[in-house]
Write an enzyme that holds these catalytic residues in place. Structure first.
Site, PDB file in Angstrom:
ATOM      1  N   ASN A   1     -13.815  98.931   7.371  1.00  0.00           N
ATOM      2  CA  ASN A   1     -13.643  97.553   7.851  1.00  0.00           C
ATOM      3  C   ASN A   1     -13.350  97.621   9.341  1.00  0.00           C
ATOM      4  O   ASN A   1     -12.258  98.033   9.736  1.00  0.00           O
ATOM      5  CB  ASN A   1     -12.467  96.909   7.088  1.00  0.00           C
ATOM      6  N   TRP A   2     -14.330  97.228  10.127  1.00  0.00           N
ATOM      7  CA  TRP A   2     -14.152  97.322  11.587  1.00  0.00           C
ATOM      8  C   TRP A   2     -13.299  96.190  12.153  1.00  0.00           C
ATOM      9  O   TRP A   2     -12.973  96.195  13.334  1.00  0.00           O
ATOM     10  CB  TRP A   2     -15.528  97.318  12.272  1.00  0.00           C
ATOM     11  N   LYS A   3     -12.992  95.194  11.319  1.00  0.00           N
ATOM     12  CA  LYS A   3     -12.217  94.037  11.775  1.00  0.00           C
ATOM     13  C   LYS A   3     -12.888  93.433  13.025  1.00  0.00           C
ATOM     14  O   LYS A   3     -14.104  93.465  13.137  1.00  0.00           O
ATOM     15  CB  LYS A   3     -10.763  94.423  12.042  1.00  0.00           C
TER      16      LYS A   3
ATOM     17  N   HIS B   1      -8.868  89.670   2.466  1.00  0.00           N
ATOM     18  CA  HIS B   1      -8.101  90.664   3.223  1.00  0.00           C
ATOM     19  C   HIS B   1      -6.766  90.044   3.637  1.00  0.00           C
ATOM     20  O   HIS B   1      -6.704  88.844   3.919  1.00  0.00           O
ATOM     21  CB  HIS B   1      -8.902  91.102   4.457  1.00  0.00           C
TER      22      HIS B   1
ATOM     23  N   GLU C   1      -5.229  90.038   6.274  1.00  0.00           N
ATOM     24  CA  GLU C   1      -5.260  89.363   7.581  1.00  0.00           C
ATOM     25  C   GLU C   1      -5.875  87.964   7.453  1.00  0.00           C
ATOM     26  O   GLU C   1      -5.485  87.053   8.192  1.00  0.00           O
ATOM     27  CB  GLU C   1      -6.011  90.243   8.596  1.00  0.00           C
TER      28      GLU C   1
ATOM     29  N   GLU D   1      -4.286  96.948  -1.123  1.00  0.00           N
ATOM     30  CA  GLU D   1      -3.863  97.239   0.242  1.00  0.00           C
ATOM     31  C   GLU D   1      -2.458  96.690   0.470  1.00  0.00           C
ATOM     32  O   GLU D   1      -2.300  95.489   0.752  1.00  0.00           O
ATOM     33  CB  GLU D   1      -4.812  96.578   1.239  1.00  0.00           C
TER      34      GLU D   1
ATOM     35  N   GLY E   1      -2.718  99.248   9.071  1.00  0.00           N
ATOM     36  CA  GLY E   1      -2.663  99.370  10.526  1.00  0.00           C
ATOM     37  C   GLY E   1      -1.313  99.791  11.070  1.00  0.00           C
ATOM     38  O   GLY E   1      -1.072  99.704  12.274  1.00  0.00           O
TER      39      GLY E   1
ATOM     40  N   SER F   1      -3.854 102.622   6.155  1.00  0.00           N
ATOM     41  CA  SER F   1      -3.663 103.811   6.992  1.00  0.00           C
ATOM     42  C   SER F   1      -4.247 105.087   6.380  1.00  0.00           C
ATOM     43  O   SER F   1      -3.699 106.172   6.551  1.00  0.00           O
ATOM     44  CB  SER F   1      -2.177 103.990   7.322  1.00  0.00           C
TER      45      SER F   1
ATOM     46  N   GLY G   1      -9.571 100.888   7.705  1.00  0.00           N
ATOM     47  CA  GLY G   1      -9.669 100.096   8.918  1.00  0.00           C
ATOM     48  C   GLY G   1      -9.852 101.000  10.134  1.00  0.00           C
ATOM     49  O   GLY G   1     -10.953 101.448  10.450  1.00  0.00           O
ATOM     50  N   GLY G   2      -8.756 101.293  10.802  1.00  0.00           N
ATOM     51  CA  GLY G   2      -8.789 102.020  12.073  1.00  0.00           C
ATOM     52  C   GLY G   2      -9.630 103.287  12.050  1.00  0.00           C
ATOM     53  O   GLY G   2     -10.415 103.539  12.976  1.00  0.00           O
TER      54      GLY G   2
END
Ligand code: PEP
Length: 246
Positions: A8-10, A91, A93, A161, A167, A205, A226-227
């Site tokens: 997930n590149w957000k 998600h 977010e 999650e 993150g 993470s 993610g990251g």
């Protein structure tokens, strides 16, 4: 069941970043697991063009209806036409930044499935909920409220999650992950004829250094990353760790 490494590149990535997808395609020409990258919507079409067939491209959200007066929103059909074969919904977010409820997430998941995409339904507890001892009841309620009607193992993926692990560099312990994934599996078996085959991803993470330990856990069928999905250098060893666990 084929495991799934999803990135997930957000809200990260311009055209420059497409070279990461080219590199992943070369490194994982014939992966033993499903590999999915969900870039920002603006990059779905060029990402599809940059990837070989071994890498699927997805989206990060969709609207619940297929067209209409919803300025700035994107329908699932549009994302599929652009090249997305999976759509992340719910998600944390989105749930926090856009006040998305379980009912909204369910409607979006149904829109994704209706458009022919896989719905990746995210859920997870906040730190306060974990500290209050309500993790299992929170995720059970989210699953009950967000699982789309018509969900099958082929069209729906669940991503657990924990909000406090996204993150932050804080990873849930193996015991915490295993406990929640087992509870989700039992719920899915209860709710769906093929609930044993639904992929349950862990997210929070995940990186090369912890992937092997996480992927060895029962009922962990992959990861939503993610990251560490932003570069091929960091995502590739996660894919390789998942292949080794398959
Ligand atoms: C995510 O975006 O779903 C996520 C888990 O992020 P990170 O891997 O950066 O914690």
């Amino acid at each position: 069941m084929r495991k799934l490494a999803a990135g997930n590149w957000k809200m990260n990535g311009l055209r420059d970043s497409l070279s990461e997808i080219g590199t992943l395609s070369e490194t994982h020409a014939s992966p033993a697991v499903d590999v999915l990258i969900c870039p920002p919507a603006t990059l779905i079409t060029p990402a599809r063009a940059a990837a070989t067939a071994s890498i699927a491209i997805g989206a990060q959200d969709c609207h619940a209806v297929s067209s209409g007066a919803h300025t700035g929103d994107i329908a699932a059909e549009m994302l599929v036409e652009a090249g997305a074969s999976a759509i992340i919904v719910g998600h944390s977010e989105r749930r926090s930044d856009h006040a998305e409820t379980d009912a909204m997430v369910k409607a979006k998941a149904e829109a994704a499935i209706g458009a022919g995409a896989i719905a990746i339904v995210c859920l997870g507890e906040t730190l306060e909920e974990r500290e209050a001892g309500s993790t299992i009841s929170v995720v059970a309620k989210q699953l009950a409220g967000s699982l789309p009607d018509g969900a099958t193992a082929a069209n729906t993926v669940i991503a657990y999650e924990p909000v406090w692990a996204i993150g932050t560099g804080k990873v849930a312990t193996p015991e915490q992950i295993a406990e929640v994934h087992e509870a989700l599996r039992i719920d899915l078996q209860d709710k769906m004829a093929d609930g044993s085959d639904v992929r349950i991803l862990y997210g929070g993470s995940v990186k090369a250094a912890n992937a092997t330990e996480i992927f060895a856990l029962p009922n962990v069928d992959g990861a939503l990353v993610g990251g560490a999905s932003l570069t091929a250098e960091q995502f590739s060893p996660i894919i390789t760790a998942l292949e080794a666990a398959s």
